[in-house]
Structures are given as C-alpha cells and as structure tokens.
Design a protein around this motif. Sequence first.
Motif, PDB file in Angstrom:
ATOM      1  N   PRO A 111       0.806  -1.227   0.000  1.00 11.27           N
ATOM      2  CA  PRO A 111       0.000   0.000   0.000  1.00 11.27           C
ATOM      3  C   PRO A 111       0.839   1.277   0.000  1.00 11.27           C
ATOM      4  O   PRO A 111       0.379   2.322  -0.452  1.00 11.27           O
ATOM      5  N   ARG A 112       2.079   1.225   0.536  1.00  9.87           N
ATOM      6  CA  ARG A 112       2.940   2.409   0.574  1.00  9.87           C
ATOM      7  C   ARG A 112       4.215   2.154  -0.223  1.00  9.87           C
ATOM      8  O   ARG A 112       4.789   1.062  -0.160  1.00  9.87           O
ATOM      9  N   VAL A 113       4.662   3.184  -0.940  1.00 16.16           N
ATOM     10  CA  VAL A 113       5.844   3.051  -1.799  1.00 16.16           C
ATOM     11  C   VAL A 113       6.784   4.229  -1.536  1.00 16.16           C
ATOM     12  O   VAL A 113       6.393   5.244  -0.945  1.00 16.16           O
ATOM     13  N   GLN A 114       8.025   4.084  -1.999  1.00 20.44           N
ATOM     14  CA  GLN A 114       9.029   5.115  -1.758  1.00 20.44           C
ATOM     15  C   GLN A 114       9.190   6.085  -2.938  1.00 20.44           C
ATOM     16  O   GLN A 114       9.713   7.182  -2.767  1.00 20.44           O
ATOM     17  N   GLY A 115       8.766   5.686  -4.111  1.00 20.67           N
ATOM     18  CA  GLY A 115       8.908   6.570  -5.273  1.00 20.67           C
ATOM     19  C   GLY A 115       7.801   6.363  -6.276  1.00 20.67           C
ATOM     20  O   GLY A 115       7.288   5.242  -6.427  1.00 20.67           O
TER      21      GLY A 115
ATOM     22  N   VAL B 278       0.133  10.543  -4.436  1.00 23.00           N
ATOM     23  CA  VAL B 278       0.630  11.231  -3.238  1.00 23.00           C
ATOM     24  C   VAL B 278       0.231  10.434  -1.992  1.00 23.00           C
ATOM     25  O   VAL B 278       1.040  10.236  -1.071  1.00 23.00           O
ATOM     26  N   ASP B 279      -1.009   9.958  -1.955  1.00 18.14           N
ATOM     27  CA  ASP B 279      -1.479   9.164  -0.814  1.00 18.14           C
ATOM     28  C   ASP B 279      -0.664   7.883  -0.644  1.00 18.14           C
ATOM     29  O   ASP B 279      -0.493   7.392   0.482  1.00 18.14           O
ATOM     30  N   ALA B 280      -0.179   7.315  -1.756  1.00 17.43           N
ATOM     31  CA  ALA B 280       0.559   6.051  -1.699  1.00 17.43           C
ATOM     32  C   ALA B 280       1.996   6.219  -1.205  1.00 17.43           C
ATOM     33  O   ALA B 280       2.649   5.230  -0.856  1.00 17.43           O
ATOM     34  N   LEU B 281       2.494   7.445  -1.180  1.00 20.92           N
ATOM     35  CA  LEU B 281       3.883   7.666  -0.756  1.00 20.92           C
ATOM     36  C   LEU B 281       4.032   7.467   0.755  1.00 20.92           C
ATOM     37  O   LEU B 281       3.271   8.022   1.544  1.00 20.92           O
TER      38      LEU B 281
END
Length: 321
Positions: free
Chosen positions: A98-102, A234-237
């Motif tokens: 669900p979350r990524v760095q780039g 943006v939400d995934a960052l």
Amino acid sequence: MTSSDERHVPVMLQRCLDLLAPALAEPGAVVVDCTLGLGGHSEALLTAFPEARLVALDRDPAALRLAAERLAPHGDRATLVHAVYDELPAVLARLGTPRVQGVLFDLGVSSMQLDEADRGFAYAQDAPLDMRMDQSRGISAAEVLNTYPPGDLVRLLRAYGEEKQARRIVEAVVRERAEEPFSHSARLVDVIRAALPQAAKRTGGNPAKRTFQALRIEVNGELAVLERALPAAVDALAVGGRIAVLSYHSLEDRLVKQVLAAGAAGTAPPGLPVVPERYQPRLELLTRGAELPREEEVARNRRAAPARLRGARRIREVAPV
C-alpha cells in the motif's frame, strides 16, 4: 518492428533519477512507474537502484509486451501490470504494497504510439484515426469526430486543444462528415488546413497539432484520469517518499502544479495561534516551478522540448481528524 530501446529516448532521465534517488537507496524500496511505455525510465531505475523493486503500469498491451522484453534481465524485481494509472491504489492493494518510496509519471503519448503509423496519433503521417492507448476498449478518434454534436466538438477543441479557431474547424468537420465519415488522419489534416485563415497557419507549427491533442485527450480521458491519479499517488507515498511528474502541455502541468502545491500548503483556518498537525503540509516541493529540459537534450531528442518536470517529497502522514 524496431526494438524498444532503439526507439525510445527517456526524457530528462538523469534529473528524474536524481529527484527520486534519496528515497530509493534503502533495500526493499518500491518505486512505481505509472507510465511504463517502452521501459526507458523503468530500466534506468532498476539499474541505478539495485536494491529497489519496480511496479510498472501501462494501459497499452503492446507497450507492456515490448517493455517486458527490455526488463527481463532484472527478473522478479520488476512487476508489470496492465492498468491505467488512476488504478494505482487497487494495483498496490493487490500486490500487498500500500505504501511506496517513489512514483514517476511520464505523461502524454509514448514514442511507440507516435511511431506506429496505424495508431493514428501523429498528424504527420496518414493512418486510421484511432488514438486509443488501449485499443481493446473505448471509442476511437474517428467515432468522436463523426458522432459528437458540433457544440461538444467546439468545447473539446477549446478545452483540450486550446484551439482559438475551434468553431471554424468544427464547421468544416461537420460539413465534411455529412459527405463521408472521417476514417484517416490525412483527410482531417487537410480539412483543418483549409478551414484556417492564413494568419493562423503561419504560427505554432502544424495547424492540426491542437486538434489532434484534443482528440487524444478525449479518447483516453487523460485529464480526468490524471485528476484521480495524482492525489492517489501522493497518498501512496510513505513518509520520505518522492514523486516526479513529467508533463508535456499546459493542461497537464497545471493539474500537477495544483495537486503538489495543495499538498505543500497548510490547511489551517487563519488566525490559529498553534497549527495542529492535521493542518500542516504533507508535501515539500523539490522543484522551483517546473524544470525544463536542457538545450543539449532538446537538440538530441526533439520530443523533450515541451517537457515540464515537477517533484515533491512526502514529509508527514495525514493525522486523523
């Protein structure tokens, strides 16, 4: 068919890598290429950040096939997905990431789509008026031209092509389609040229450019998709994660600017003595305005000329209200 790496020169490649680099150095970092195309940016990301994993999206099955060949040496570090980029949250949920760095967006039409004559994107060569990035779904540019009411076509050309001569062009198109429906790009280019006053033909390059842009955006729902995709990205960052967005016309760039600027602005009502965390900015802008390609790059690759690059870094979570 030409191989993917011979045809595609990634735009502002080193600058994109530099913007994303601080977030991708750690082992296990995940970077999303939302617009895989022929894989030029993705290949560079995998090479520059050997500990990172890549998730790459594209709506064009032909691009996915070519890019898969190009990225095969990187094995299971690359996950390629047939999806439009506003589907990013669902793709990441399915992958358990669900979350990524780039996140990287290289918007607009890809080199492959411009170069394949039968796609109908390029006004410089005759081809069927298709313009769908995914030819398995949706309506073609020919259907738009042949079936939309005149008022809708005028609005389309003005809004998406910023075409000052929209009414003249549409009047000519409506007359011509009554004689015979449009099917190929060369006829449309000829109709546009004949419809425009001489003064309008002397400036701004090919007089069909703005009409073709408007049709392409309509056929692929590009601006509506981008309006959904940017906030989702943006939400995934994760905190510390970075986003870089390359756009190629003012309508795209305006949307990118609005979303990133909104994230970098506080939302507190005026006059609060102390600003609660939930009102504080969640993004930090990494570019001052939009960065442009260097002259040397434009000389090597004319498709880089209109590019505008913006970047931002996620600096905080959104606190629960």
